[in-house]
Design a protein around this motif. Structure first.
Motif, mmCIF file in Angstrom:
data_model
loop_
_atom_site.group_PDB
_atom_site.id
_atom_site.type_symbol
_atom_site.label_atom_id
_atom_site.label_comp_id
_atom_site.label_asym_id
_atom_site.label_seq_id
_atom_site.Cartn_x
_atom_site.Cartn_y
_atom_site.Cartn_z
ATOM 1 N N MET A 171 0.837 -1.208 0.000
ATOM 2 C CA MET A 171 0.000 0.000 0.000
ATOM 3 C C MET A 171 0.869 1.254 0.000
ATOM 4 N N LYS A 172 1.977 1.202 -0.754
ATOM 5 C CA LYS A 172 2.981 2.254 -0.731
ATOM 6 C C LYS A 172 2.485 3.586 -1.286
ATOM 7 N N GLU A 173 1.386 3.578 -2.063
ATOM 8 C CA GLU A 173 0.895 4.818 -2.656
ATOM 9 C C GLU A 173 -0.039 5.582 -1.727
ATOM 10 N N ASN A 174 -0.478 4.964 -0.641
ATOM 11 C CA ASN A 174 -1.444 5.580 0.267
ATOM 12 C C ASN A 174 -0.719 6.169 1.472
ATOM 13 N N THR A 175 -0.355 7.455 1.370
ATOM 14 C CA THR A 175 0.436 8.110 2.418
ATOM 15 C C THR A 175 -0.319 8.208 3.734
ATOM 16 N N ALA A 176 -1.624 8.438 3.672
ATOM 17 C CA ALA A 176 -2.421 8.574 4.893
ATOM 18 C C ALA A 176 -2.392 7.280 5.700
ATOM 19 N N ASP A 177 -2.546 6.152 5.009
ATOM 20 C CA ASP A 177 -2.503 4.869 5.707
ATOM 21 C C ASP A 177 -1.107 4.567 6.234
ATOM 22 N N LEU A 178 -0.089 4.971 5.480
ATOM 23 C CA LEU A 178 1.288 4.766 5.937
ATOM 24 C C LEU A 178 1.551 5.546 7.225
ATOM 25 N N LYS A 179 1.031 6.750 7.294
ATOM 26 C CA LYS A 179 1.207 7.566 8.499
ATOM 27 C C LYS A 179 0.542 6.906 9.701
ATOM 28 N N LYS A 180 -0.682 6.417 9.509
ATOM 29 C CA LYS A 180 -1.379 5.736 10.600
ATOM 30 C C LYS A 180 -0.601 4.504 11.042
ATOM 31 N N SER A 181 -0.086 3.749 10.053
ATOM 32 C CA SER A 181 0.664 2.539 10.377
ATOM 33 C C SER A 181 1.959 2.873 11.115
ATOM 34 N N TYR A 182 2.646 3.929 10.677
ATOM 35 C CA TYR A 182 3.888 4.351 11.329
ATOM 36 C C TYR A 182 3.630 4.703 12.791
ATOM 37 N N LEU A 183 2.570 5.451 13.062
ATOM 38 C CA LEU A 183 2.251 5.833 14.436
ATOM 39 C C LEU A 183 1.888 4.611 15.278
ATOM 40 N N LYS A 184 1.185 3.659 14.677
ATOM 41 C CA LYS A 184 0.858 2.437 15.408
ATOM 42 C C LYS A 184 2.120 1.640 15.734
ATOM 43 N N HIS A 243 13.932 3.133 14.623
ATOM 44 C CA HIS A 243 13.829 1.991 13.721
ATOM 45 C C HIS A 243 12.737 2.095 12.658
ATOM 46 N N PRO A 244 11.526 2.545 12.985
ATOM 47 C CA PRO A 244 10.446 2.497 11.983
ATOM 48 C C PRO A 244 10.708 3.308 10.720
ATOM 49 N N LEU A 245 11.619 4.285 10.753
ATOM 50 C CA LEU A 245 11.929 5.040 9.531
ATOM 51 C C LEU A 245 12.356 4.103 8.406
ATOM 52 N N TYR A 246 13.107 3.061 8.739
ATOM 53 C CA TYR A 246 13.627 2.173 7.708
ATOM 54 C C TYR A 246 12.485 1.514 6.931
ATOM 55 N N THR A 247 11.434 1.135 7.647
ATOM 56 C CA THR A 247 10.275 0.538 6.991
ATOM 57 C C THR A 247 9.606 1.543 6.062
ATOM 58 N N ILE A 248 9.436 2.771 6.526
ATOM 59 C CA ILE A 248 8.783 3.804 5.718
ATOM 60 C C ILE A 248 9.642 4.178 4.520
ATOM 61 N N ALA A 249 10.951 4.315 4.712
ATOM 62 C CA ALA A 249 11.837 4.723 3.620
ATOM 63 C C ALA A 249 11.853 3.686 2.501
ATOM 64 N N PHE A 282 13.410 11.705 12.673
ATOM 65 C CA PHE A 282 12.036 12.201 12.732
ATOM 66 C C PHE A 282 11.774 13.243 11.645
ATOM 67 N N GLY A 283 12.788 14.059 11.342
ATOM 68 C CA GLY A 283 12.630 15.042 10.271
ATOM 69 C C GLY A 283 12.400 14.363 8.920
ATOM 70 N N MET A 284 13.071 13.259 8.676
ATOM 71 C CA MET A 284 12.888 12.523 7.422
ATOM 72 C C MET A 284 11.508 11.879 7.355
ATOM 73 N N VAL A 285 11.037 11.370 8.479
ATOM 74 C CA VAL A 285 9.690 10.804 8.514
ATOM 75 C C VAL A 285 8.661 11.874 8.176
ATOM 76 N N HIS A 286 8.850 13.075 8.721
ATOM 77 C CA HIS A 286 7.958 14.205 8.419
ATOM 78 C C HIS A 286 7.942 14.486 6.919
ATOM 79 N N TYR A 287 9.098 14.399 6.293
ATOM 80 C CA TYR A 287 9.195 14.634 4.851
ATOM 81 C C TYR A 287 8.441 13.561 4.058
ATOM 82 N N LEU A 288 8.463 12.322 4.537
ATOM 83 C CA LEU A 288 7.873 11.209 3.790
ATOM 84 C C LEU A 288 6.365 11.079 3.982
ATOM 85 N N ILE A 289 5.877 11.336 5.204
ATOM 86 C CA ILE A 289 4.450 11.076 5.467
ATOM 87 C C ILE A 289 3.701 12.273 6.048
#
Length: 479
Positions: free
Chosen positions: A275-288, A341-347, A399-406
């Motif tokens: 689901m890499k194209e859905n940024t909103a869902d990625l953000k929710k998943s990252y926070l979880k 750690h979770p940044l690696y999954t998002i990146a 955290f700054g990179m995560v902000h840029y991605l999601i």
């Protein structure tokens, strides 16, 4: 089966695998600490540094690209497979060629036999490696768990048996080779139904994987250097004995983090990649993911901080007291690492492994001078503090990179993490009161402190964090 159900099922199996493997390795270290000297652990620490260095190049970054691209072309996989095997042989030869220089740097002749044996890892591991990637891609986490458990149990049995028979540092090396041999055989056994290599090799077929892997491998190289600068400098500056103390403290604090986090990250990446194209869902998943990791890791690290002086002699026996202060520093290192750690999954999900490369490059530029200066003036404690400072700075940029991605997430993250931090402070307060008025040394006191801390954190979590509906949902997902 839905992706959510697969994730829950995968999480169950990875949890079982992680708990069993961590328990066996924890018991192994506790037993070996009574049989081996700090210098023995230091020698193995140097060997692990060498293996970890060459592992950066060994799979050429293909593990994540196979999952990201959901690769299934047999010709492509065959080319990747044979290329990996070739690289393994090259690395085996390079270790033997560079061994004299490594031995000279550390001024330790016993490293010759250690490095010679360790090099065989690369003739063993890469026969089965691609099958592990494919099992993860197909979400076959039950098979992954069986492989990990079996390999860990067999390796631990061999290691402890050899240590009792006076093989000293070689017991750890041989045990690791046995563990990897068992894993490779099982990886091939479980994975053959997804891929049977054919006699085909065409480098042009894997150009996209190579492009993906360049930044991935570059990030791995820089990540290795910046993560291990402290160990490299420490062994060279202060000797393998001090490296042994440092290694034991690091393992006690950070090893559980490195084992617990993959429970969710290993399962999450293949799911998020779909689901890499859905940024909103990625953000929710990252926070979880952050929320889950915080609730799992913070109480363990907080409890270790307050009970370190009692836990160390009970686990490792006499002679390891020097690790206590290091452990209290590494507790905070562990906190910053687990939140990063979770940044690696998002990146990787967003196809941006280059960000990880730049993150590790910046961290390396800061860490090297800090480790050298702090180590020169304050020895092993100074090196640990330098590691702490650079890990904190890494987390801020992370955290700054995560902000840029999601997008913005700090507000939600701050509200989520406030509870586990408060629960940990209350837990530490209760343990401190027990230590003040009743006692802090001896097995019974340590067990009582662990029981009080665990019960307090669990009660607070059940009262203020998890509802009955959430608990019921978790129960149904696990069963």
């Amino acid at each position: 089966m839905s992706n959510t159900k697969k994730a829950m099922d995968g999480g169950k199996w990875i949890t079982v695998s992680t708990v069993i493997s961590t328990l066996f390795q924890f018991v192994q270290v506790a037993v070996l600490a009574r049989l081996l000297s700090p210098a023995d652990f230091g020698l193995v620490g140097v060997s692990n540094l060498i293996i970890a260095f060459f592992q950066v190049f060994a799979n050429l970054g293909f593990s994540n690209s196979i999952i990201y691209k959901q690769e299934s072309d047999r010709n492509v996989l065959s080319t990747l497979y044979y290329l990996n095997l070739t690289v393994g042989v090259v690395i085996f030869i390079l270790i033997h060629l560079t061994a004299p220089y490594i031995i000279s740097f550390y001024h330790e002749p016993r490293l010759a036999q250690v490095l010679n044996l360790s090099s065989y890892y690369f003739l063993i591991a890469y026969f089965g490696q691609i099958y592990m990637f494919l099992l993860e891609k197909e979400l076959k986490f039950k098979s992954v768990a069986i492989i990990d458990i079996t390999g860990t149990v067999m390796g631990s049995i061999v290691t402890v048996t050899l240590a009792f028979n006076d093989y000293h540092e070689l017991s750890l090396i041989i045990g690791a080779l046995v563990m990897q041999s068992v894993k490779s055989v099982l990886q091939i056994t479980f994975g053959l139904r997804f891929f049977m290599p054919r006699l085909f090799f065409n480098i042009n077929n894997i150009k996209e994987h190579l492009r993906f892997g360049i930044y991935n491998m570059g990030d791995g190289f820089l990540g290795y250097i910046q993560s291990n600068t402290d160990n490299i400098f420490l062994g060279g500056m202060l000797g393998v004995k001090m490296l042994g103390y440092y290694t034991i403290a690091y393992q006690l604090c950070v090893f559980p983090i490195m084992k617990l986090n993959p429970i969710i990250l290993q399962v999450a990446y293949p799911i998020l990649a779909k689901m890499k194209e859905n940024t909103a869902d990625l953000k929710k998943s990252y926070l979880k993911i952050l929320d889950f990791i915080s609730y799992c890791n913070l109480p363990l690290l907080a409890g270790l901080f307050i009970t370190a002086d009692g836990v160390v002699p009970l686990i490792y026996g006499p002679g390891w007291e020097q690790t206590t202060d290091l452990i209290r520093i590494f507790v905070f290192v562990g906190i910053f690492i687990c939140l990063s750690h979770p940044l690696y999954t998002i990146a990787f999900t967003k196809g941006k492994p280059n960000l990880l490369f730049y993150l590790n490059l910046g961290t390396l530029i800061v860490k090297v001078p800090l480790v050298y200066v702090f180590g020169t003036y304050w020895g092993v404690t100074g090196i640990a503090i330098a590691f702490l400072l650079t890990t904190f700075l890494n987390m801020i940029v992370n955290f700054g990179m995560v902000h840029y991605l999601i997008g913005d997430f700090i507000g939600d993250f701050s509200r989520n993490i406030a509870k586990p931090i408060l629960f940990c402070l209350l837990m530490v307060g209760l343990i401190s009161l027990y230590r003040l008025f009743i006692g802090e040394s001896g097995l019974m006191n340590v067990l009582a402190e662990i029981g009080i801390g665990g019960a307090a954190y669990l009660l607070l979590t059940l009262t203020y964090k998890l509802s009955y509906a959430e608990l019921n949902a978790y129960r149904q997902g696990i069963l």
